[in-house]
Motif scaffolding. Structure first.
Motif, PDB file in Angstrom:
ATOM      1  N   PRO A   9       0.802  -1.223   0.000  1.00  0.00           N
ATOM      2  CA  PRO A   9       0.000   0.000   0.000  1.00  0.00           C
ATOM      3  C   PRO A   9       0.833   1.271   0.000  1.00  0.00           C
ATOM      4  CG  PRO A   9      -0.925  -1.579   1.529  1.00  0.00           C
ATOM      5  CD  PRO A   9       0.367  -2.145   1.060  1.00  0.00           C
ATOM      6  N   VAL A  10       1.981   1.248   0.708  1.00  0.00           N
ATOM      7  CA  VAL A  10       2.823   2.438   0.750  1.00  0.00           C
ATOM      8  C   VAL A  10       3.376   2.745  -0.630  1.00  0.00           C
ATOM      9  CG1 VAL A  10       4.861   3.467   1.800  1.00  0.00           C
ATOM     10  CG2 VAL A  10       3.396   1.956   3.145  1.00  0.00           C
ATOM     11  N   ILE A  11       3.799   1.678  -1.346  1.00  0.00           N
ATOM     12  CA  ILE A  11       4.307   1.870  -2.709  1.00  0.00           C
ATOM     13  C   ILE A  11       3.186   2.372  -3.612  1.00  0.00           C
ATOM     14  CG2 ILE A  11       5.345   0.698  -4.687  1.00  0.00           C
ATOM     15  CD1 ILE A  11       6.557  -1.314  -2.734  1.00  0.00           C
ATOM     16  N   LEU A  12       2.002   1.804  -3.450  1.00  0.00           N
ATOM     17  CA  LEU A  12       0.859   2.192  -4.281  1.00  0.00           C
ATOM     18  C   LEU A  12       0.498   3.657  -4.091  1.00  0.00           C
ATOM     19  CD1 LEU A  12      -1.515   1.397  -6.140  1.00  0.00           C
ATOM     20  CD2 LEU A  12      -2.793   0.783  -4.078  1.00  0.00           C
ATOM     21  N   LEU A  13       0.432   4.065  -2.834  1.00  0.00           N
ATOM     22  CA  LEU A  13       0.030   5.454  -2.603  1.00  0.00           C
ATOM     23  C   LEU A  13       1.088   6.426  -3.088  1.00  0.00           C
ATOM     24  CD1 LEU A  13       1.577   6.882   0.108  1.00  0.00           C
ATOM     25  CD2 LEU A  13       0.276   5.108   1.248  1.00  0.00           C
ATOM     26  N   GLU A 167       0.449  16.509   1.447  1.00  0.00           N
ATOM     27  CA  GLU A 167      -0.882  16.288   2.005  1.00  0.00           C
ATOM     28  C   GLU A 167      -1.353  14.867   1.721  1.00  0.00           C
ATOM     29  OE1 GLU A 167      -5.068  18.676   2.004  1.00  0.00           O
ATOM     30  OE2 GLU A 167      -4.326  18.036   0.029  1.00  0.00           O
ATOM     31  N   ARG A 168      -1.187  14.415   0.472  1.00  0.00           N
ATOM     32  CA  ARG A 168      -1.610  13.062   0.113  1.00  0.00           C
ATOM     33  C   ARG A 168      -0.839  12.018   0.903  1.00  0.00           C
ATOM     34  NH1 ARG A 168      -4.276  16.915  -1.886  1.00  0.00           N
ATOM     35  NH2 ARG A 168      -5.614  16.521  -3.679  1.00  0.00           N
ATOM     36  N   MET A 169       0.468  12.216   1.025  1.00  0.00           N
ATOM     37  CA  MET A 169       1.285  11.265   1.761  1.00  0.00           C
ATOM     38  C   MET A 169       0.889  11.216   3.227  1.00  0.00           C
ATOM     39  SD  MET A 169       3.083   9.774  -0.454  1.00  0.00           S
ATOM     40  CE  MET A 169       4.166   8.832   0.616  1.00  0.00           C
ATOM     41  N   ASP A 170       0.563  12.360   3.805  1.00  0.00           N
ATOM     42  CA  ASP A 170       0.118  12.407   5.194  1.00  0.00           C
ATOM     43  C   ASP A 170      -1.195  11.643   5.366  1.00  0.00           C
ATOM     44  OD1 ASP A 170      -0.167  13.248   7.928  1.00  0.00           O
ATOM     45  OD2 ASP A 170      -1.514  14.825   7.241  1.00  0.00           O
ATOM     46  N   TYR A 171      -2.158  11.926   4.508  1.00  0.00           N
ATOM     47  CA  TYR A 171      -3.465  11.283   4.619  1.00  0.00           C
ATOM     48  C   TYR A 171      -3.393   9.787   4.344  1.00  0.00           C
ATOM     49  CZ  TYR A 171      -6.163  15.592   5.165  1.00  0.00           C
ATOM     50  OH  TYR A 171      -6.712  16.751   5.648  1.00  0.00           O
ATOM     51  N   PHE A 172      -2.633   9.404   3.316  1.00  0.00           N
ATOM     52  CA  PHE A 172      -2.560   7.998   2.966  1.00  0.00           C
ATOM     53  C   PHE A 172      -1.744   7.198   3.989  1.00  0.00           C
ATOM     54  CE2 PHE A 172      -3.194   9.320  -1.712  1.00  0.00           C
ATOM     55  CZ  PHE A 172      -4.569   9.333  -1.535  1.00  0.00           C
ATOM     56  N   ALA A 173      -0.695   7.800   4.519  1.00  0.00           N
ATOM     57  CA  ALA A 173       0.086   7.115   5.554  1.00  0.00           C
ATOM     58  C   ALA A 173      -0.745   6.935   6.817  1.00  0.00           C
ATOM     59  CB  ALA A 173       1.361   7.897   5.864  1.00  0.00           C
ATOM     60  N   ALA A 174      -1.516   7.956   7.178  1.00  0.00           N
ATOM     61  CA  ALA A 174      -2.400   7.835   8.337  1.00  0.00           C
ATOM     62  C   ALA A 174      -3.457   6.765   8.101  1.00  0.00           C
ATOM     63  CB  ALA A 174      -3.064   9.182   8.627  1.00  0.00           C
ATOM     64  N   GLY A 175      -4.001   6.728   6.883  1.00  0.00           N
ATOM     65  CA  GLY A 175      -4.996   5.710   6.557  1.00  0.00           C
ATOM     66  C   GLY A 175      -4.425   4.307   6.627  1.00  0.00           C
ATOM     67  N   ASN A 251     -12.812  11.055   3.771  1.00  0.00           N
ATOM     68  CA  ASN A 251     -11.586  10.541   4.383  1.00  0.00           C
ATOM     69  C   ASN A 251     -11.724  10.476   5.900  1.00  0.00           C
ATOM     70  OD1 ASN A 251      -8.517   9.947   4.133  1.00  0.00           O
ATOM     71  ND2 ASN A 251      -8.623  11.624   5.614  1.00  0.00           N
ATOM     72  N   MET A 252     -12.271  11.528   6.487  1.00  0.00           N
ATOM     73  CA  MET A 252     -12.479  11.542   7.932  1.00  0.00           C
ATOM     74  C   MET A 252     -13.455  10.446   8.346  1.00  0.00           C
ATOM     75  SD  MET A 252     -12.033  12.818  10.977  1.00  0.00           S
ATOM     76  CE  MET A 252     -11.285  14.447  10.804  1.00  0.00           C
ATOM     77  N   ALA A 253     -14.568  10.325   7.612  1.00  0.00           N
ATOM     78  CA  ALA A 253     -15.577   9.324   7.948  1.00  0.00           C
ATOM     79  C   ALA A 253     -15.011   7.906   7.855  1.00  0.00           C
ATOM     80  CB  ALA A 253     -16.785   9.479   7.030  1.00  0.00           C
ATOM     81  N   ALA A 254     -14.240   7.638   6.813  1.00  0.00           N
ATOM     82  CA  ALA A 254     -13.668   6.305   6.624  1.00  0.00           C
ATOM     83  C   ALA A 254     -12.731   5.948   7.773  1.00  0.00           C
ATOM     84  CB  ALA A 254     -12.920   6.237   5.294  1.00  0.00           C
ATOM     85  N   ASN A 255     -11.896   6.890   8.168  1.00  0.00           N
ATOM     86  CA  ASN A 255     -10.961   6.631   9.264  1.00  0.00           C
ATOM     87  C   ASN A 255     -11.688   6.473  10.596  1.00  0.00           C
ATOM     88  OD1 ASN A 255      -7.887   6.862   8.479  1.00  0.00           O
ATOM     89  ND2 ASN A 255      -8.960   8.377   7.228  1.00  0.00           N
ATOM     90  N   VAL A 256     -12.741   7.263  10.794  1.00  0.00           N
ATOM     91  CA  VAL A 256     -13.502   7.164  12.040  1.00  0.00           C
ATOM     92  C   VAL A 256     -14.197   5.807  12.145  1.00  0.00           C
ATOM     93  CG1 VAL A 256     -15.521   8.048  13.271  1.00  0.00           C
ATOM     94  CG2 VAL A 256     -13.817   9.641  12.380  1.00  0.00           C
ATOM     95  N   VAL A 257     -14.797   5.340  11.037  1.00  0.00           N
ATOM     96  CA  VAL A 257     -15.500   4.051  11.046  1.00  0.00           C
ATOM     97  C   VAL A 257     -14.532   2.905  11.333  1.00  0.00           C
ATOM     98  CG1 VAL A 257     -16.727   2.379   9.617  1.00  0.00           C
ATOM     99  CG2 VAL A 257     -17.386   4.791   9.557  1.00  0.00           C
TER     100      VAL A 257
END
Length: 349
Positions: A9-13, A167-175, A251-257
């Motif tokens: 996933p890290v490579i993909l993102l 921003e994308r790397m931050d969000y995707f790494a957190a996800g 993004n927020m909703a997905a992470n919260v769920v």
């Protein structure tokens, strides 16, 4: 078990993050005084009489136009605060107008991100020192730590300089970190890392020590399917945000769920664990879940930065440091308890 496939996933993102997606504007961007300020600044300082930027700003990729944008944010915000009656502070480009330090856009978020990163470094060091590699979950726990390092590294980078890529790397790494936590929870709680005949047995905790010393364990089919489900969820998440629609709300909703489901599993484990052992440390996962749920309110109850520096998001980062330290302490203590037997944990090597 080999779990390195989870690095995919890290490579993909990393590959998908370069694609273009829309940028949402904020009310501050639409203010006439802000637009006029930026236009005048660029004309005077970037075109007619170019003004060189200090080295430390250029190192962090500040340009003349971006410097004008920042300066006008601060100017307009100060004028609004000094107006009578006082006008509310507005966001610009989706973020509050922070006072930068040495070119760092959100200094306190960067400090707290590095504090979380160090908590993982410290936790991994203790884990590797006190839990032998033969412990069945050692690899899973180490990978949890590595995911945490990646997550908080990109958080620090993003809060240092807000670009589309960071921003994308931050969000995707957190996800990825959230999804891996979701993957790990049932693996630990219901011992999915063991062969089915062992994980369901009453003496499974004692038997798995002998299993880990005997022959390498091939991942059960159920575990492989669970890993595939989690990877697919994450890949679909990245695909949607990158190729369909970039949505902060989604993004927020997905992470919260996903986070809520993970918390439910650990809460169940904490209750069961404490009921069995009658020791306070056994309830640590439940205490951490409660802490994080309360701290999450900082993300939901956003407010303009105090003194132009500390906002709800930075406080959320600050609130996650102590639970991380507590979490590694629990994992180590629980691993030692599970390893106790005739030979003891240190003889598992």
């Amino acid at each position: 078990m080999r779990i390195s496939i989870s690095t995919i996933p890290v490579i993909l993102l990393s590959c998908l993050s370069v694609l273009c997606v829309p940028i949402w504007a904020s009310r501050g961007d639409q203010l006439a005084e802000f637009k006029e300020c930026v236009k005048y600044c660029i004309e005077q300082n970037c075109i007619y009489d170019p003004t060189p930027l200090p080295l430390h700003l250029r190192i962090l990729l500040w340009t003349c136009p971006s410097e004008c944008d920042y300066s006008c944010q601060r100017t307009v915000t100060q004028l609004r605060l000094e107006s009578v009656p006082q006008k509310p502070v507005e966001q610009f480009h989706g973020k509050w107008p922070f006072r930068r330090v040495l070119g760092i856009q959100e200094p306190f978020s960067v400090i707290f991100s590095f504090a979380n990163l160090y908590a993982h470094v410290y936790g991994l060091k203790n884990l590797n020192r006190e839990v032998p590699r033969s412990y069945p979950l050692h690899g899973y726990y180490r990978f949890f730590g590595y995911m945490g390092l990646v997550c908080w590294f990109w958080s620090a980078v993003f809060h240092t300089r807000d670009f589309r890529f960071t921003e994308r790397m931050d969000y995707f790494a957190a996800g990825a970190n959230v999804v891996y936590g979701f993957f790990l929870a049932p693996v630990k709680v219901w011992r999915w890392y063991l062969p089915s005949s062992t994980s369901a047995a009453p003496g499974a905790v004692k038997e798995k020590t002998a299993i880990s010393r005997a022959t390498p364990i091939v991942a059960p089919l159920g575990l492989r399917l669970w890993a595939l489900v989690c990877f697919s969820l994450y890949a679909a998440h990245v695909y949607y945000l990158t190729c369909v629609r970039w949505s902060y709300t989604y993004n927020m909703a997905a992470n919260v769920v996903i986070g809520a489901l993970t918390n439910l599993i650990w809460s169940y484990f904490a209750i069961r664990h404490y009921s069995k052992l009658k020791q306070l440390w056994a309830a640590t996962p439940g205490l951490i879940v409660t802490w994080l749920v309360l701290a999450m309110s900082l993300e939901l109850l956003d407010f303009p930065p105090l003194w132009g520096a500390i906002d709800a998001h930075s406080l959320w980062h600050a609130a996650t440091v102590a639970p991380t330290v507590m979490w590694y302490g629990f994992l180590i203590k629980d691993a030692k308890r599970e390893g106790e037997g005739e030979e003891g944990l240190r003889r598992m090597d």
